[in-house]
Design a protein around this motif. Sequence first.
Motif, short mmCIF file in Angstrom:
data_model
loop_
_atom_site.label_atom_id
_atom_site.label_comp_id
_atom_site.label_asym_id
_atom_site.label_seq_id
_atom_site.Cartn_x
_atom_site.Cartn_y
_atom_site.Cartn_z
N TYR A 136 88.67 32.76 -64.10
CA TYR A 136 90.04 33.01 -64.54
C TYR A 136 90.79 31.68 -64.60
N ARG A 137 91.88 31.69 -65.35
CA ARG A 137 92.69 30.48 -65.52
C ARG A 137 93.36 30.12 -64.20
N SER A 191 78.65 30.66 -65.95
CA SER A 191 79.93 30.24 -65.34
C SER A 191 79.87 28.77 -64.94
N SER A 231 96.30 32.13 -62.49
CA SER A 231 96.29 33.56 -62.79
C SER A 231 95.52 34.36 -61.74
N SER A 265 95.31 33.22 -70.86
CA SER A 265 95.82 34.55 -70.49
C SER A 265 95.65 34.77 -68.99
N LEU A 267 93.76 37.33 -67.98
CA LEU A 267 92.55 38.15 -67.88
C LEU A 267 91.45 37.43 -67.11
N TRP A 268 90.62 38.20 -66.43
CA TRP A 268 89.47 37.69 -65.69
C TRP A 268 88.19 38.03 -66.45
N LEU A 269 87.22 37.14 -66.37
CA LEU A 269 85.94 37.32 -67.08
C LEU A 269 84.80 37.22 -66.09
N VAL A 290 90.50 33.69 -71.93
CA VAL A 290 90.69 33.53 -70.49
C VAL A 290 91.52 32.28 -70.19
N HIS A 326 90.71 42.84 -66.88
CA HIS A 326 89.48 42.12 -67.19
C HIS A 326 89.18 42.10 -68.69
N LEU A 327 88.32 41.13 -69.03
CA LEU A 327 87.83 40.95 -70.39
C LEU A 327 86.32 41.15 -70.36
N LEU A 350 88.62 26.20 -65.51
CA LEU A 350 88.78 27.56 -65.00
C LEU A 350 88.38 27.63 -63.53
#
Length: 309
Positions: A180-181, A254, A184, A243, A245-247, A240, A200-201, A263
């Motif tokens: 996530y950013r 990752s 956030s 925004s 949103l979490w991925l 992500v 979530h995304l 991130l």
Amino acid sequence: MKDVHSKLRALDLNLLKVFEAVFHERNLTRAADVLSITPSAVSHALRRLREHLGDALFRREGHAMVPTPACERLAAPLLEQLEQLRRLLQLWVRFDPAQTRQTFRVGMPEGVELTMLPALQRAFFAEAPRASLACVPFDRTQLARLLASGQIDAALDVARPVQDPVRHRELVDDRFCVLYRKGSGPSRAPTAKEYLAARHLAVSGRAVGSVVEDAVLSRLGVQREVALRCQNYASALAVVADSELWLTVPGQLSRAVAVAQSLQRWPVPFRMARLPIHLYWHRHHDEDAASGWLRELLERVVVSKVSRA
């Protein structure tokens, strides 16, 4: 007996390759694509083979080519003999990766390509500087057909239920992480409560159906809120980074993107099953030196990539 031998001497072995393609594909256009010839050439070859064997072999039902009873009886032993002939010819051919100009096609989903391709291409061209490498998407439900037809030489993917003639071997397993950013989410590993409270995304090439991480979470009795679903990781990472949103992604992916995208990256706060990555190939390539070299290279790169992470 004399007539049988005369027919055998007159048989063009290329017709058997056409038979094999049509039998596997059950469609003239797809068989033509596999063989890199026109559908009319496939029809012509089938006509010659029908005349030679004295049987219709296939009958049309819409766009499908349905084997006749005689064709069904003939197919299994004939295709097995073709496979044995391939193995014999493969033993005679000397393969030198440094000299080959062959094109190798490896099926892999986008997430695996993003993670493995940089290291794979370095190792590939270091050993086979004149060869070509194509990393291609593939339909998982058609894996056996794609390998049998030679449209792909091997595949790297998550564990799939397969059976002979598809071979497979587990190379590594991976764990899930969440991205996530910065700002956030927490600047430390998130708790299960924080993970479930976030929106979530998800990434999927399909219009409907659960993604891998949701299937794993559901087995734990956990359900998250997926606010956005997109087609690829490039889009997902851009979203992500811009925004709240979490991925959730495999750990290898990752690691590859978190620093470049600035991130936050943390383990998912659940005891989720690990994600095994398997190598897939067709049994008729078991003795093929070129295929064996490719499989060894893929295994070496994937295992090395994971062990260094």
